[in-house]
Design an enzyme around this catalytic site. Structure first.
Site, PDB file in Angstrom:
ATOM      1  N   LEU A   8     -18.443   1.756   9.813  1.00 46.50           N
ATOM      2  CA  LEU A   8     -19.106   0.745   8.975  1.00 46.50           C
ATOM      3  C   LEU A   8     -18.163   0.292   7.864  1.00 46.50           C
ATOM      4  O   LEU A   8     -17.676   1.106   7.084  1.00 46.50           O
ATOM      5  CB  LEU A   8     -20.385   1.320   8.356  1.00 46.50           C
ATOM      6  N   ALA A   9     -17.902  -1.013   7.835  1.00 46.23           N
ATOM      7  CA  ALA A   9     -16.930  -1.530   6.868  1.00 46.23           C
ATOM      8  C   ALA A   9     -17.279  -2.949   6.435  1.00 46.23           C
ATOM      9  O   ALA A   9     -16.406  -3.759   6.180  1.00 46.23           O
ATOM     10  CB  ALA A   9     -15.536  -1.501   7.490  1.00 46.23           C
ATOM     11  N   ARG A  15     -17.068  -2.413  -6.852  1.00 46.19           N
ATOM     12  CA  ARG A  15     -16.456  -1.639  -7.931  1.00 46.19           C
ATOM     13  C   ARG A  15     -14.921  -1.613  -7.875  1.00 46.19           C
ATOM     14  O   ARG A  15     -14.270  -1.124  -8.796  1.00 46.19           O
ATOM     15  CB  ARG A  15     -17.015  -0.210  -7.935  1.00 46.19           C
ATOM     16  N   ARG A 331      19.532  -7.509   1.319  1.00 44.51           N
ATOM     17  CA  ARG A 331      18.395  -8.372   1.645  1.00 44.51           C
ATOM     18  C   ARG A 331      18.281  -8.577   3.151  1.00 44.51           C
ATOM     19  O   ARG A 331      19.154  -8.155   3.907  1.00 44.51           O
ATOM     20  CB  ARG A 331      18.534  -9.683   0.871  1.00 44.51           C
ATOM     21  N   ASN A 375      38.490  -5.705   3.874  1.00 41.04           N
ATOM     22  CA  ASN A 375      38.143  -5.254   2.529  1.00 41.04           C
ATOM     23  C   ASN A 375      37.857  -6.457   1.639  1.00 41.04           C
ATOM     24  O   ASN A 375      38.644  -7.397   1.592  1.00 41.04           O
ATOM     25  CB  ASN A 375      39.301  -4.441   1.952  1.00 41.04           C
ATOM     26  N   ALA A 378      36.962  -6.724  -5.474  1.00 46.42           N
ATOM     27  CA  ALA A 378      35.952  -6.776  -6.529  1.00 46.42           C
ATOM     28  C   ALA A 378      35.752  -8.197  -7.032  1.00 46.42           C
ATOM     29  O   ALA A 378      36.712  -8.946  -7.193  1.00 46.42           O
ATOM     30  CB  ALA A 378      36.372  -5.880  -7.686  1.00 46.42           C
TER      31      ALA A 378
HETATM   32  C1  UD1 Z   1     -23.773   6.260   1.666  1.00 46.52           C
HETATM   33  C2  UD1 Z   1     -24.917   7.140   2.164  1.00 46.52           C
HETATM   34  C3  UD1 Z   1     -25.032   8.349   1.254  1.00 46.52           C
HETATM   35  C4  UD1 Z   1     -23.724   9.101   1.247  1.00 46.52           C
HETATM   36  C5  UD1 Z   1     -22.573   8.192   0.888  1.00 46.52           C
HETATM   37  C6  UD1 Z   1     -21.255   8.897   1.154  1.00 46.52           C
HETATM   38  C7  UD1 Z   1     -26.554   5.612   3.171  1.00 46.52           C
HETATM   39  C8  UD1 Z   1     -27.854   4.938   2.972  1.00 46.52           C
HETATM   40  N1  UD1 Z   1     -26.132   6.397   2.143  1.00 46.52           N
HETATM   41  O1  UD1 Z   1     -24.115   5.797   0.404  1.00 46.52           O
HETATM   42  O2  UD1 Z   1     -26.069   9.208   1.702  1.00 46.52           O
HETATM   43  O3  UD1 Z   1     -23.787  10.188   0.346  1.00 46.52           O
HETATM   44  O4  UD1 Z   1     -22.547   6.999   1.696  1.00 46.52           O
HETATM   45  O5  UD1 Z   1     -20.172   8.124   0.694  1.00 46.52           O
HETATM   46  O6  UD1 Z   1     -25.957   5.492   4.203  1.00 46.52           O
HETATM   47  N2  UD1 Z   1     -21.957  -0.817   4.886  1.00 46.52           N
HETATM   48  C9  UD1 Z   1     -22.061  -1.800   5.848  1.00 46.52           C
HETATM   49  N3  UD1 Z   1     -23.157  -2.623   5.861  1.00 46.52           N
HETATM   50  C10 UD1 Z   1     -24.166  -2.490   4.968  1.00 46.52           C
HETATM   51  C11 UD1 Z   1     -24.063  -1.471   3.999  1.00 46.52           C
HETATM   52  C12 UD1 Z   1     -22.946  -0.650   3.980  1.00 46.52           C
HETATM   53  O7  UD1 Z   1     -21.172  -1.968   6.677  1.00 46.52           O
HETATM   54  O8  UD1 Z   1     -25.110  -3.272   5.065  1.00 46.52           O
HETATM   55  C13 UD1 Z   1     -20.785   0.061   4.876  1.00 46.52           C
HETATM   56  C14 UD1 Z   1     -19.967  -0.048   3.627  1.00 46.52           C
HETATM   57  O9  UD1 Z   1     -18.955  -1.033   3.782  1.00 46.52           O
HETATM   58  C15 UD1 Z   1     -19.375   1.344   3.484  1.00 46.52           C
HETATM   59  C16 UD1 Z   1     -20.384   2.238   4.149  1.00 46.52           C
HETATM   60  O10 UD1 Z   1     -21.201   1.408   4.944  1.00 46.52           O
HETATM   61  O11 UD1 Z   1     -18.137   1.489   4.140  1.00 46.52           O
HETATM   62  C17 UD1 Z   1     -21.244   2.998   3.139  1.00 46.52           C
HETATM   63  O12 UD1 Z   1     -21.934   2.078   2.342  1.00 46.52           O
HETATM   64  P1  UD1 Z   1     -22.105   2.305   0.783  1.00 46.52           P
HETATM   65  O13 UD1 Z   1     -22.859   1.149   0.244  1.00 46.52           O
HETATM   66  O14 UD1 Z   1     -20.820   2.632   0.166  1.00 46.52           O
HETATM   67  O15 UD1 Z   1     -23.089   3.564   0.797  1.00 46.52           O
HETATM   68  P2  UD1 Z   1     -23.314   4.593  -0.366  1.00 46.52           P
HETATM   69  O16 UD1 Z   1     -24.284   4.013  -1.333  1.00 46.52           O
HETATM   70  O17 UD1 Z   1     -22.040   5.066  -0.883  1.00 46.52           O
HETATM   71 CA    CA Z   2     -19.692   4.643  -0.615  1.00 44.17          CA
END
Ligand code: UD1
Ligand code: CA
Length: 462
Positions: A8-9, A15, A331, A375, A378
């Site tokens: 998930l990304a 922040r 370079r 060579n 300089a």
């Molecule tokens: C999440 C967990 C929490 C855990 C923590 C660990 C959930 C609800 N909570 O919280 O229990 O302790 O990670 O770091 O899962 N993302 C998506 N789509 C979305 C939302 C998030 O792709 O709609 C991805 C974000 O890019 C991220 C990851 O999921 O890489 C985690 O999301 P984030 O919002 O950071 O979750 P936390 O609140 O940190």
């Molecule tokens: Ca997180």
């Protein structure tokens, strides 16, 4: 039982205070998502999907070809994101294992993921947990009186009792495919953030009497990146790992804490690295080379037995037994053949120095080919730019370029030719010839004494 991976990304990472999507930030030579995918690779997943959203076009270029990007248009929560990812996986069997990971955890190790993915057939889910001194911001892992995990509660949904729990949900899971798909159907968004939480799947599975296993990790392995400060911290930890692995392979480092080597760089055993060295990109260092102090090398090669110190190399190819620096800038397009030398305050660009050719001090060599054993005296430079175009300088073998020669390109100098010190050379020089461009020297005898006398006379007048 095959393994599939969903990372998930899609989040922006507010922040980080940056336009760049969080997982596209670099640490020690890879993007955050790149580190996660590297840790996953040894598990040989049947298919891997990265769920992208915010700034997808800036994440996609970092994904390897065999990884599929699935777009989550709106960030409705980790549970929703997982569903988007599942749709893009290939040929999932009910019994397969689906690893769900978060893209902002670059310190995950293959060892931990292998342990996590080793799911007995009758276990519906395994999840990574860790004990944190300060669990603020994390989901808390709730266990019953006999120590079995029963649910995960997000911090914003915690009461005082659950907030006090120090065991956190790290955010790495291995699910039985069928159970994950079924349970996701039951996840709602009735919580403090109005999101579909992947973590609710845990409680749902436990409620159905399914077996669930926690897998314990160290706080370091599961560190998540949410701010620039944590990014710097992670970079340091990743560098420690990279340097440790290099030293285990036989690389010598005077001070690993001041040695910055990307994970993508190759350093041969027996290389000596001094402090202040930054090796980046596709840089390679051959056996027996000595690098540093203070070298920055990007996408460059340093050949076996060469010495490079106090230097900047970008797209440069340094052959075997060469010497570079102190204070040299190589370079792009610089090639040093065996035994060549580029010394103090020398800059090169698009230039080849043949075997044992030398430019020991104070030169600019651009768009030039310099033959073997020649060579460069300089202060000599190639005048390669006429204000409109760049021109080529070709210098033959065993040429002696006198100090402070201006080589006005385009120009060809034949083998074994010589140029007189201070000459401005504008015409080609034939093989074996001496080219001098210089006014005759005029000596005025007794000048110094006459000058002193004139000065003394003025003093007495005053
Ligand atoms: C999440 C967990 C929490 C855990 C923590 C660990 C959930 C609800 N909570 O919280 O229990 O302790 O990670 O770091 O899962 N993302 C998506 N789509 C979305 C939302 C998030 O792709 O709609 C991805 C974000 O890019 C991220 C990851 O999921 O890489 C985690 O999301 P984030 O919002 O950071 O979750 P936390 O609140 O940190
Ligand atoms: Ca997180």
């Amino acid at each position: 039982m095959s393994i599939h991976v969903v990372v998930l990304a899609a989040g922006q990472g507010k922040r980080m205070m940056s336009d760049l999507p969080k997982v596209a930030h670099m640490a020690a030579g890879r993007t955050l998502i790149g580190w996660v995918l590297k840790a996953v690779r040894p598990l040989h997943p049947k298919s891997t999907v990265v769920v992208v959203g915010h700034g997808a076009e800036r994440v996609d270029p970092h994904l390897p070809e065999d990884v599929v990007a699935a777009v989550q248009e709106e960030q409705l929560g980790t549970g929703h994101a997982t569903r988007v990812g599942l749709e893009a996986l290939r040929e999932v069997a009910a019994d397969d294992t689906i690893l769900v990971l978060y893209g902002d955890m670059p310190l995950l190790t293959s060892e931990l993921l292998t342990r996590l993915a080793d799911r007995p057939r009758d276990v519906a889910a395994r999840m990574v947990t860790a004990e944190f001194d300060d669990p603020t911001g994390y989901g808390r892992v709730v266990r019953n009186d006999v120590g079995m995990v029963i649910e995960v509660i997000e911090e914003r949904d915690c009461d005082d009792a659950s907030r006090a729990i120090r065991e956190i949900n790290a955010g790495s899971y291995a699910f039985k495919a069928k159970d994950l798909i079924d349970a996701l159907g039951g996840v709602s968004n009735e919580n403090a953030q109005g999101e579909y939480y992947l973590t609710d799947v845990i409680g749902i599975l436990v409620g159905r009497g399914e077996r669930l296993e926690p897998v314990t990790a160290t706080p370091e392995e599961v560190m998540g990146i949410n701010s620039q400060d944590q990014l710097a911290e992670a970079r340091k930890l990743l560098q420690v790992r990279t340097n440790r692995a290099l030293m285990e392979s036989g690389v010598w480092m005077l001070d690993p804490d001041r040695t910055y080597i990307d994970d993508t760089v190759q350093v041969a055993p027996g290389v000596k690295i001094y402090p202040g060295v930054h090796l980046e990109g596709t840089t390679t260092v051959g056996p027996g080379a000595r690098v540093g102090p203070d070298v920055f090398a990007l996408d460059s090669q340093i050949g076996p037995g060469s010495t490079v110190w106090y230097a900047v190399l970008r797209g440069a190819e340094v052959g075997e037994g060469c010497e570079v620096g102190p204070y040299a800038s190589l370079r792009p397009g610089t090639v040093l053949e065996k035994g060549a030398k580029v010394g103090t305050f020398v800059e090169t660009k698009n230039t080849t120095l043949g075997e044992e050719a030398k430019a020991p001090h104070l030169s600019y060599l651009g768009d030039a080919t310099i033959g073997a054993r020649s060579n460069i005296g300089a202060g000599s430079i190639t005048c390669n730019y006429d204000g409109y175009q760049k021109h080529q300088t070709t210098i033959g073998e065993e040429v002696f370029i006198g100090s402070d020669t201006m080589l006005v390109a385009p120009l060809t100098i034949g083998d074994r030719a010589v140029t007189g010190a201070g000459s401005v050379i504008t015409n080609d020089v034939e093989e074996g010839a001496l080219a001098v461009e210089r006014n005759e020297q005029r000596d005025i005898p007794g000048y110094s004494q006459r000058r002193a006398n004139r000065h003394a006379a003025r003093e007495t007048e005053d």
